[in-house]
Design a protein around this motif. Structure first.
Motif, short mmCIF file in Angstrom:
data_model
loop_
_atom_site.label_atom_id
_atom_site.label_comp_id
_atom_site.label_asym_id
_atom_site.label_seq_id
_atom_site.Cartn_x
_atom_site.Cartn_y
_atom_site.Cartn_z
N LEU A 22 0.85 -1.20 0.00
CA LEU A 22 0.00 0.00 0.00
C LEU A 22 0.88 1.25 0.00
CD1 LEU A 22 -2.59 -1.32 2.54
CD2 LEU A 22 -3.20 -0.34 0.32
N VAL A 23 0.60 2.16 -0.88
CA VAL A 23 1.37 3.41 -0.96
C VAL A 23 0.55 4.57 -0.43
CG1 VAL A 23 2.35 5.06 -2.58
CG2 VAL A 23 2.83 2.62 -2.85
N GLU A 24 -0.73 4.56 -0.75
CA GLU A 24 -1.58 5.67 -0.31
C GLU A 24 -3.02 5.18 -0.24
OE1 GLU A 24 -1.72 10.03 0.34
OE2 GLU A 24 0.04 9.05 -0.52
N ILE A 25 -3.70 5.59 0.81
CA ILE A 25 -5.13 5.31 0.96
C ILE A 25 -5.82 6.63 1.27
CG2 ILE A 25 -6.84 4.29 2.49
CD1 ILE A 25 -4.96 2.00 3.02
N GLN A 26 -6.86 6.95 0.55
CA GLN A 26 -7.62 8.15 0.87
C GLN A 26 -9.09 7.79 0.81
OE1 GLN A 26 -6.49 11.29 -1.84
NE2 GLN A 26 -4.73 11.83 -0.56
N GLY A 27 -9.70 7.64 1.98
CA GLY A 27 -11.11 7.30 2.00
C GLY A 27 -11.93 8.41 2.62
N THR A 28 -13.06 8.73 2.04
CA THR A 28 -13.88 9.84 2.50
C THR A 28 -15.34 9.42 2.53
OG1 THR A 28 -12.37 11.40 1.48
CG2 THR A 28 -14.57 12.22 1.95
N ALA A 29 -15.99 9.71 3.65
CA ALA A 29 -17.43 9.49 3.72
C ALA A 29 -18.13 10.69 3.10
CB ALA A 29 -17.85 9.34 5.19
N GLU A 30 -18.80 10.48 1.99
CA GLU A 30 -19.50 11.62 1.38
C GLU A 30 -20.85 11.84 2.09
OE1 GLU A 30 -18.12 13.50 -0.84
OE2 GLU A 30 -16.41 12.28 -1.47
N GLY A 31 -21.45 10.73 2.53
CA GLY A 31 -22.73 10.85 3.24
C GLY A 31 -22.54 10.35 4.66
N ALA A 32 -23.10 9.20 4.98
CA ALA A 32 -22.94 8.61 6.31
C ALA A 32 -21.52 8.08 6.49
CB ALA A 32 -23.95 7.47 6.46
N PRO A 33 -21.01 8.04 7.71
CA PRO A 33 -19.70 7.42 7.95
C PRO A 33 -19.72 5.97 7.50
CG PRO A 33 -20.44 8.65 9.87
CD PRO A 33 -21.60 8.61 8.93
N PHE A 34 -18.55 5.43 7.27
CA PHE A 34 -18.47 4.05 6.81
C PHE A 34 -17.81 3.18 7.89
CE2 PHE A 34 -14.94 6.52 5.12
CZ PHE A 34 -13.81 5.74 5.34
N SER A 35 -17.98 1.87 7.72
CA SER A 35 -17.50 0.95 8.75
C SER A 35 -16.19 0.29 8.31
CB SER A 35 -18.54 -0.14 8.98
OG SER A 35 -18.63 -0.93 7.81
N ASP A 36 -15.52 -0.35 9.24
CA ASP A 36 -14.29 -1.08 8.94
C ASP A 36 -14.56 -2.14 7.88
OD1 ASP A 36 -13.57 0.43 11.12
OD2 ASP A 36 -12.57 -1.19 12.19
N GLU A 37 -15.71 -2.80 7.96
CA GLU A 37 -16.02 -3.88 7.02
C GLU A 37 -16.14 -3.31 5.59
OE1 GLU A 37 -17.66 -3.30 9.93
OE2 GLU A 37 -16.31 -4.77 10.84
N GLU A 38 -16.87 -2.20 5.49
CA GLU A 38 -17.03 -1.61 4.16
C GLU A 38 -15.67 -1.22 3.59
OE1 GLU A 38 -21.40 0.52 4.29
OE2 GLU A 38 -19.81 1.37 5.52
N PHE A 39 -14.84 -0.65 4.45
CA PHE A 39 -13.53 -0.23 3.97
C PHE A 39 -12.72 -1.43 3.49
CE2 PHE A 39 -9.10 0.96 4.51
CZ PHE A 39 -9.09 2.05 3.65
N THR A 40 -12.81 -2.54 4.20
CA THR A 40 -12.08 -3.75 3.82
C THR A 40 -12.55 -4.26 2.45
OG1 THR A 40 -11.78 -4.30 6.14
CG2 THR A 40 -11.46 -6.10 4.56
N GLN A 41 -13.83 -4.17 2.21
CA GLN A 41 -14.35 -4.58 0.90
C GLN A 41 -13.77 -3.73 -0.23
OE1 GLN A 41 -18.57 -4.38 2.11
NE2 GLN A 41 -18.80 -6.39 1.11
N LEU A 42 -13.72 -2.41 0.00
CA LEU A 42 -13.18 -1.51 -1.02
C LEU A 42 -11.70 -1.83 -1.28
CD1 LEU A 42 -14.76 1.93 -0.02
CD2 LEU A 42 -15.58 0.25 -1.66
N LEU A 43 -11.00 -2.10 -0.20
CA LEU A 43 -9.58 -2.45 -0.33
C LEU A 43 -9.40 -3.70 -1.18
CD1 LEU A 43 -6.61 -2.09 0.47
CD2 LEU A 43 -7.14 -3.04 2.70
N GLY A 44 -10.29 -4.68 -1.00
CA GLY A 44 -10.21 -5.90 -1.79
C GLY A 44 -10.45 -5.63 -3.28
N LEU A 45 -11.45 -4.84 -3.56
CA LEU A 45 -11.72 -4.50 -4.97
C LEU A 45 -10.52 -3.79 -5.59
CD1 LEU A 45 -15.39 -3.14 -4.74
CD2 LEU A 45 -14.64 -5.17 -6.02
N ALA A 46 -9.95 -2.84 -4.84
CA ALA A 46 -8.81 -2.08 -5.35
C ALA A 46 -7.65 -3.00 -5.67
CB ALA A 46 -8.38 -1.03 -4.33
N ARG A 47 -7.42 -3.95 -4.77
CA ARG A 47 -6.31 -4.87 -4.97
C ARG A 47 -6.49 -5.63 -6.30
NH1 ARG A 47 -2.33 -6.09 -1.85
NH2 ARG A 47 -3.13 -5.03 -0.01
N LYS A 48 -7.70 -6.08 -6.56
CA LYS A 48 -7.97 -6.77 -7.82
C LYS A 48 -7.72 -5.84 -9.02
CE LYS A 48 -11.68 -8.94 -10.53
NZ LYS A 48 -11.68 -7.97 -11.64
#
Lengths: 236, 236, 236, 236, 236, 236
Positions: free
Chosen positions: C195-221
């Motif tokens: 990982l070099v850089e992660i920038q995550g932003t809640a545009e509406g409601a805050p997000f959870s650790d689980e949601e963030f982990t899912q996004l990380l998995g997609l990004a990796r693919k």
């Protein structure tokens, strides 16, 4: 409105060494006017002095956006310093240089930053009075590490504003007084009583020589007291 | 070097009402990082919201020239705000808006000014933590005078930085730690534990998912403590 | 709305050598997002590196005024780069430097210019992915003429955005998806998965650790696929 | 050096509709000079025309930093447009307005952005020639949706540069020729052969009336061919 | 409206040595257009000429805010020079350099400042005509003190505007004529009749080759008269 | 060095109506200091006075680049007005407003432009003295066309500098005297002798009350003579 005598200063405190990183610093409070002053030593000098063996003292001035009753636009955001800001920082720089032996300072520069945390009139004169303390602390540091050997400071310097409010000459105007003053004058003097700078302005009707002389007398009294406070703060 | 535990915050104090003129304010100290935050209420809203019935919360950020170890050039003098300054003020604004019901605020704006008096790492996260307190005080004032009636704040919000220093994940980096950290991450979370913003950067080698998860855990602990301090400061 | 699978990239093409004059270049297309990237070699280095033997890689970013749905004001005409522009060019620069051995580069600078010809979401991540190709081509040129001898690139680097759209985590947001995403995150990773850089932003409601982990998995693919395309484009 | 005849244009292609978002656009290539032109329709008009019933056509011009042999500083970064840039965009705007019936356009504005992707001489004349195509496409769109009903374009307009290189008058200078030309002139003409703008400059020795007449003749031939290409590109 | 013949210049006076401090100067009056020109010698040359043994002549142009019928905003206050100003100062510089032997000048620079005290059309051409006189005076001074030995000026240079007003080609437009002219052209020529610069613009309908030839003829007559006045003013 | 008496003004001439376009104007010469002043009437007032029924008088100040011994950089080219320029234009504006009945002026603005054609000390005081004449001419014009009916000017106003040169108090310093003066003071007074502005600065050693009183006496004499010249110039 004014609870103290017409020839009394507001409550003044000078706290040297307020800032952790700076070679010299002072938090100056004159009533509700609070200015944080730092003196920063830099081993470069303006180009016009290069090779002259002389140093320089300069000042910068700023107000926090909500130091004032209504929020002011941040000068960094508007992309330039106002005419008022530039006028004030030129005045502070000239006033401090008046008591500095630039040759004894050597070819280096001290930048005195005056940042107004809270404003209630008299921010430029408070900056000069507190600026002297920060400057003296910075020079004390330079002496301690052997960077300067001859005396750099020739005298003390302090400043105060006076004005004619409701027909009465008064010392040390706060913001409410300043806004209603017919005449408004800033005085900068040395510890030995010499005049360094006089700026008098008729806000309403022109003023007379007599009125001006009264303001000068009040200033002389107030500046004497400020210099005493400077000496106390610096442990002299 | 670090005298406290790797999962301990520096000493934090939050002083609401520090500034005389502002509707809300807070002096926040995290160790030697000191930020003066004010919240200013303005009866205008950005043009893109006009007629929408919604308000806005925005932030500005600045550093006093000698808040840092070496003096930095004053942004008002250089005529523009650096990319770093703009990035920080965008982050603070987004973070605070995440817990504000902009419709309940009504068509007006709150400007949160974060001015760093002294810097020792973590100025942006301190600004968010203290910014919430100033904002809450400002909204309390608006409630008291009947300007808003529905709840404006949906949750608390606070922020902290974490990093991997010498191979160890640690909470709340000071400047020395930040300078040597291999990975550095800022976390913004709500009082109920939702993630608002994550910014992680590999300063040296890339970092792994496991390392990132450890930093997230430290942040969650620290932000919980910061929210408790916010509640205490606001007398909730 | 979205015709491809939630874990599919848009159609991506990387065309190295698109620009005639530059030492390295790449036209990168991610769906309707088109960015022209050039890498320019300069025989000077920023002043803070002078004498260090180390080089530098920096990035600049711009959008053509009508790259967007509505015309934007030209930054050269408004006289300054927006906070968003500066934030993006800092991100691109940091990301590319993460895989560069600055000592092997020698005391010179590569400027990576990323100019968006057409925008449809993900311009900053496309700039990083295409920026790597332009940079690699520039370094290939330097090798060929004997300007560098040791390996300069330590790994590949690519980037992608992910988000939660309508409750579903999806890979590689276009503009329409980005505008409606509840959470939006940019990921920068190396070819070996660091990982070099992660920038995550809640545009509406805050997000959870689980949601963030899912996004990380997609990004990796997605980043795995992008790195494969980089290798193909560079003929590795 | 020059492989084509002294009165031949470089290879010219005009690709209308190159940009997805703009109401009109054209990628114009004259040899290795490539300019991306967009025409953006805006429902506001400059203040000096408000209430006049007339519209306006204006142009902006920019070069990508590495469109040139050596990288140029980005104008957005330097904070202002150079004198050359402003001179060119004024010329493009005047030239296009010469064939527009501003009353028929109605109280709205078309902004023609000319961005040089790659430069090899003649970028300003290519911008005018391609600018006409983008403008015509934009006006075609306005007609189709019923926004204008009367003819807006009074004629075609195109431009070319000529010069005296090594004593020989030649048509359509590339960068190498432009750099060595003794005299350099830009001509803008309408489809029916009227002169719109003449700019002739002696780079070395002054030039004579006869030389100037020769350049004018070459320009007339070249512009005739460019207008034919415009008609073809627009399917007229 | 026009009381003089269509091929007559306005009343022209050239007063060399008008300014006390400058090495060369000229107050040029063409009817009600008054321009104060100074030529300042500087012992530095632009960086692109350093070490070349060649010098440079450059021009700057400004208008006093109330030189015009309606007051214009001061460019120093608006923070930048307009496109028109830059275009004019580039023209003046190019025109004067056309008659200067830059090698004979040596590695130094002459800055020609043209400040419009009063404007009534033709300020740029008056600046060139008067600029030559100031430049010649400056070079005369350099000769006298032995700073240059070879001839620096290769010829005279002067300029005039012509236009088609109400269908009639006329010489030397004043502001009222310029505002109503269908075609407007500026000509710069040397004393021996060589063309240095031609700038012709169709303000309304395009113009023909024949019309342009008529304007060129008028200009040739007028510039001949202006060069005679230059010689007289300089006592040649 | 000084050929006139220590209490004598330099030769002063005031030429009203010097500029063709302005509602009021004056060319003021004090020795070799020449300032062209125009007063421009505008039918708008600053936003802070809108709806107040009051008007405004403001001043702008500039120096031609070669008005000085060495050429100064053009402020329009450097992109901002110096602190000195802003300080001077604020002083001129305040001084003129001191004798204007802003209510009688009505909700409109007069802009007084002071442009220094040639400088030899005392440009700011000459601007005030000449500014009054331009202002009076402008107001005379307004009276004539019935735009104002009540008296707008309450008094005359003029200004002069004094200083202590080589130990001697002298009136009206030229540049050479100003450069060597130990103390330097500017005085602004009304025709009836009231003080409007005092600015005294110790350039070297601080000054005493007695010295200051001497300077004030000299100023009073000089300003009396300047007001007499104003009356003569205006035909009062």
């Amino acid at each position: 409105m004014r609870s103290r005598a017409s020839d009394s200063l507001r409550n003044v405190t000078l706290t040297p060494g307020f800032a952790k990183h700076a070679e010299g610093s002072c938090l100056v409070k004159c009533g509700d006017t609070h200015v944080l002053v730092t003196a920063s030593l830099e081993e470069t000098t303006p180009s016009f002095l290069r090779g002259s063996g002389k140093g320089w003292v300069t000042a910068e001035y700023g107000m926090l956006p909500r130091s004032t009753h209504d929020r002011m636009r941040r000068e960094a955001a508007s992309g330039k310093q106002s005419g008022r800001t530039q006028e004030i920082q030129r005045l502070i720089g000239r006033s401090l240089r008046a008591v500095v032996d630039l040759s004894a300072l050597g070819e280096r520069q001290i930048i005195v930053d005056c940042d107004v945390l809270q404003a209630d009139g008299g921010t430029r004169t408070a900056s000069i009075t507190g600026g002297y303390v920060a400057l003296a602390q910075c020079i004390g540091y330079m002496k301690k590490i052997g960077m300067v050997t001859k005396p750099v400071l020739k005298d003390h310097v302090a400043a105060v504003s006076c004005g004619i409010v409701g027909g009465t000459p008064v010392l040390d105007l706060d913001y409410a007084e300043d806004s209603t003053a017919g005449t408004d004058a800033n005085f900068v003097m040395t510890g030995s009583g010499g005049l360094v700078e006089i700026q008098g302005t008729a806000e309403g009707a022109p003023f007379s020589d007599e009125e001006f002389t009264q303001l000068l007398g009040l200033a002389r009294k107030g500046i004497g007291e400020l210099v005493a406070l400077q000496k106390e703060a610096l442990g002299e």
